[in-house]
Design an enzyme around this catalytic site. Sequence first.
Site, PDB file in Angstrom:
ATOM      1  CB  CYS A  87      -1.146  -0.082   1.609  1.00 56.51           C
ATOM      2  SG  CYS A  87      -2.071   1.592   1.564  1.00 56.51           S
ATOM      3  CB  THR A 131      -0.498   3.454   4.845  1.00 53.08           C
ATOM      4  OG1 THR A 131      -1.849   4.077   3.996  1.00 53.08           O
ATOM      5  CG2 THR A 131       0.159   3.059   5.771  1.00 53.08           C
ATOM      6  CG  HIS A 168       3.742   7.878   3.598  1.00 51.19           C
ATOM      7  ND1 HIS A 168       3.640   8.467   3.230  1.00 51.19           N
ATOM      8  CD2 HIS A 168       2.350   7.180   3.069  1.00 51.19           C
ATOM      9  CE1 HIS A 168       3.104   9.103   2.331  1.00 51.19           C
ATOM     10  NE2 HIS A 168       2.018   9.016   1.836  1.00 51.19           N
ATOM     11  CB  CYS A 189     -12.835   1.596  21.642  1.00 55.27           C
ATOM     12  SG  CYS A 189     -13.957   2.369  21.900  1.00 55.27           S
ATOM     13  CB  CYS A 201     -15.472   5.811  21.588  1.00 48.16           C
ATOM     14  SG  CYS A 201     -15.359   5.168  20.080  1.00 48.16           S
ATOM     15  CB  ILE A 212      -6.268   4.051  -3.707  1.00 47.85           C
ATOM     16  CG1 ILE A 212      -6.130   3.256  -2.660  1.00 47.85           C
ATOM     17  CG2 ILE A 212      -7.984   4.539  -3.139  1.00 47.85           C
ATOM     18  CD1 ILE A 212      -5.469   3.325  -1.032  1.00 47.85           C
ATOM     19  CG  ASP A 235      -0.800  10.347 -11.412  1.00 48.92           C
ATOM     20  OD1 ASP A 235       0.208  10.613 -11.098  1.00 48.92           O
ATOM     21  OD2 ASP A 235      -1.001   9.412 -10.039  1.00 48.92           O
ATOM     22  NE  ARG A 287       0.723   3.331 -10.778  1.00 50.83           N
ATOM     23  CZ  ARG A 287       0.986   4.000  -9.370  1.00 50.83           C
ATOM     24  NH1 ARG A 287       0.773   4.703  -9.219  1.00 50.83           N
ATOM     25  NH2 ARG A 287       1.376   3.230  -9.166  1.00 50.83           N
ATOM     26  CG  LEU A 327      -7.636   8.066   0.545  1.00 52.99           C
ATOM     27  CD1 LEU A 327      -8.335   7.206   1.824  1.00 52.99           C
ATOM     28  CD2 LEU A 327      -7.703   6.801  -0.630  1.00 52.99           C
ATOM     29  CB  ILE A 333     -12.175   9.504   2.697  1.00 59.16           C
ATOM     30  CG1 ILE A 333     -13.055  10.251   2.132  1.00 59.16           C
ATOM     31  CG2 ILE A 333     -12.154   7.397   2.197  1.00 59.16           C
ATOM     32  CD1 ILE A 333     -14.286   9.402   2.270  1.00 59.16           C
TER      33      ILE A 333
END
Length: 344
Positions: free
Chosen positions: A38, A40, A43, A93, A96, A175, A195, A200, A262, A287
């Site tokens: 991903c 992420t 990163h 959790c 909450c 994504i 882009d 891409r 996002l 998002i």
Amino acid sequence: MKALMKTERGPGAVLVDAAVPDIGPDEVLVRVKAASICGTDLHIYNWDEWAANTVRTPIVFGHEFAGVVEKTGEDAGHVKPGDHVSAEGHIVCGLCRACRTGNAHVCPNTVSFGITTNGCFAEYAVVKASNIIKNDPSVPHEIACLQDPLGNAVHTVLSGPVAGRTVAVIGVGAIGLMAVAVARACGAGRIIAVDVNDYRLRMAESFGADICINSAATPLADAVREATGGWGADAVLEMSGHPAAIPDAFAAAANGGRVSMLGIPAQEVSVDFGRDIIFKGLTVHGITGRRMYETWEQMKGLLGGGRLDMSGLVTHRFRLEEYETAFELVRSGRCGKVVFAIGE
């Protein structure tokens, strides 16, 4: 077991030989078959400011996976050994205000699989049974592992009206490409892909984009307005997180339109709220992840109904030992989705 870890707070990663993890009574041990990289994860691999402020180490990272249940705790309920599964990566959790009002995806007590707790770039992963998503065994693992990011695309596209609208997708990484396909499946009138990467953009065209704009050659907002008769896009989906693209995303939106965000910027971004948001009457939607579990049901409906075909998105496959090559390829941008074939 083999596991790809961030052992220190800095760039890179280390492939280690780790013990197969134990599970608790409400957990499931999954033998990972496929895991995809991903943005992420990039990163985290690069160790930028966001990663330094968010990720705990040492950690097995990675959060997009598919596999087969190896073992279950006594309170695992509906999950059993042999099930083909993926998982929702936000562990919340349940107590909450957000969780109790149908907004568990923004639970302030969230633990993130592969970010703040061990993830799936390994031969085995531990998942809360409540987060398990069962997959159809006929779906290849390398496609099933794409559901986590696909859920992000579905959440972003369907955060407002789409049918018959002009949709601009800014940033067609994996994504963003999924968002193009989802917008097409959900009846968008015209789809504009933006882009700086021609590779891409060609992929975006194959996934259903009507107009492709290279914003390195043409100013983004000007190009979108020209493509829409000067009006702007009804829905702007900001998927890049690039600090320069975000103000342009607001400028490219039509009066009364919406901007769904996002992409995660690596630094603060300046936006003219009066000119570009307030006086245009925009709806702005942040998002994060997927709505739990509404988005999963929407996604499965699109996939199961044959409206979405994600097979063309996986362009490269690697063994876990080839992680350096895999991450360099993702960094280059000359790929679709890159998948680790782990337990095949």
